[in-house]
Design a protein around this motif. Structure first.
Motif, short mmCIF file in Angstrom:
data_model
loop_
_atom_site.label_atom_id
_atom_site.label_comp_id
_atom_site.label_asym_id
_atom_site.label_seq_id
_atom_site.Cartn_x
_atom_site.Cartn_y
_atom_site.Cartn_z
N MET A 53 22.87 12.32 44.29
CA MET A 53 22.24 11.72 43.06
C MET A 53 21.09 10.90 43.14
O MET A 53 20.92 9.78 43.88
CB MET A 53 23.67 10.74 42.31
N ARG A 54 19.92 11.36 42.76
CA ARG A 54 18.78 10.86 42.93
C ARG A 54 18.23 10.09 41.68
O ARG A 54 18.56 10.40 40.61
CB ARG A 54 17.58 11.99 43.06
N PHE A 55 17.53 8.85 41.72
CA PHE A 55 17.32 8.14 40.47
C PHE A 55 16.15 7.17 41.02
O PHE A 55 15.77 6.83 42.03
CB PHE A 55 18.20 7.16 40.07
N ASP A 56 15.25 6.94 40.15
CA ASP A 56 14.15 5.97 39.86
C ASP A 56 14.40 4.71 39.33
O ASP A 56 15.28 4.41 38.61
CB ASP A 56 12.86 6.34 39.09
N VAL A 57 14.05 3.88 40.46
CA VAL A 57 14.24 2.38 40.14
C VAL A 57 13.00 1.69 39.65
O VAL A 57 12.12 1.76 40.33
CB VAL A 57 14.97 1.72 41.53
N GLY A 58 13.26 0.87 38.81
CA GLY A 58 12.04 -0.03 38.25
C GLY A 58 12.70 -1.07 37.25
O GLY A 58 13.51 -1.01 36.68
N GLY A 59 12.11 -2.23 36.99
CA GLY A 59 12.42 -3.09 36.09
C GLY A 59 13.01 -4.31 36.92
O GLY A 59 13.43 -4.08 37.93
N SER A 60 13.31 -5.32 35.93
CA SER A 60 14.00 -6.63 36.40
C SER A 60 15.42 -6.24 36.71
O SER A 60 16.09 -7.11 37.58
CB SER A 60 13.67 -7.69 35.66
N ASP A 61 16.17 -5.37 36.07
CA ASP A 61 17.57 -5.54 36.10
C ASP A 61 18.19 -4.02 36.02
O ASP A 61 18.89 -3.70 34.89
CB ASP A 61 18.30 -6.50 35.20
N PRO A 62 17.96 -3.07 36.83
CA PRO A 62 18.09 -1.56 36.68
C PRO A 62 19.81 -1.48 36.90
O PRO A 62 20.37 -2.24 37.93
CB PRO A 62 17.50 -0.88 37.61
N TYR A 63 20.57 -0.85 36.28
CA TYR A 63 21.83 -0.39 36.71
C TYR A 63 22.35 0.83 35.76
O TYR A 63 21.92 1.33 35.06
CB TYR A 63 22.71 -1.54 36.43
N PHE A 64 23.41 1.45 36.40
CA PHE A 64 24.23 2.47 35.89
C PHE A 64 25.76 2.39 36.41
O PHE A 64 26.14 1.75 37.17
CB PHE A 64 23.60 4.02 36.53
N SER A 65 26.42 3.14 35.66
CA SER A 65 27.85 3.08 35.87
C SER A 65 28.70 4.58 35.72
O SER A 65 28.12 5.44 35.59
CB SER A 65 28.44 2.38 34.77
N SER A 66 29.81 4.49 36.49
CA SER A 66 30.68 5.48 36.72
C SER A 66 31.66 5.83 35.58
O SER A 66 31.71 4.83 34.80
CB SER A 66 31.41 5.72 37.98
N PRO A 67 32.39 6.85 35.41
CA PRO A 67 33.37 7.09 34.53
C PRO A 67 34.43 6.44 35.12
O PRO A 67 34.40 6.04 36.16
CB PRO A 67 33.78 8.49 34.41
#
Length: 160
Positions: A53-67
């Motif tokens: 799983m590839r993702f770009d990070v940027g910004g002051s508070d990046p996040y993602f979630s699972s099911p």
């Protein structure tokens, strides 16, 4: 069959596969494993690649979630994450049922560069636990998670 294996064997999530008697893994090199993982804040997309799983990070508070992962509640676990990032910094991983709370999270500093496998002790998770993964804020770069594995953690018994 151990309790953790029985519960995961009936999981409806094809993204979680039993690896050994007391561990299971989410293999992000398989395209279906990204299903229902969601970029939530300051992230454009979670993309499948041959490495995970590839993702770009940027910004002051990046996040993602699972099911909801279907992990058995009440057992202390180790979570192992195999990842690489083009940046270094502190990651925060929340484990929750409905709302992410600071008290239900762990922080780990990860050095950027090549592949790393990080082993993190977790408290017993709530039923239908989900993860929220917060890469470091204030950095820009690319990260890839190949696999997340959960293993039963045996607590040492107190001496009497």
């Amino acid at each position: 069959m151990p309790r953790i294996a029985r519960l995961f064997a009936v999981s409806v999530f094809s993204t979680i596969a039993l690896n050994a008697a007391d561990s299971l893994s989410i293999d992000f090199t398989q395209p279906q494993s990204l299903k229902e993982w969601t970029p939530l804040n300051q992230m454009k997309a979670l993309e499948h690649s041959s490495e995970g799983m590839r993702f770009d990070v940027g910004g002051s508070d990046p996040y993602f979630s699972s099911p909801a992962l279907g992990i058995p509640a009440g057992a202390p676990l180790f979570m192992k994450i195999k990842l690489k990032a083009s940046f270094s910094g502190e990651w925060q991983i929340f484990y929750f049922q409905k709302h992410a709370r600071e008290s239900d999270s762990v922080r780990v500093t990860i050095q950027g560069g090549g592949w790393r496998e990080i082993r993190i002790p977790l408290q017993p998770l709530p039923e239908n636990a989900r993860l929220r993964i917060d890469p470091p804020g204030g950095v820009s770069g690319v990260a890839t998670i190949a696999r997340i594995t959960f293993e039963t953690r045996v607590e040492p018994k107190a001496r009497q």
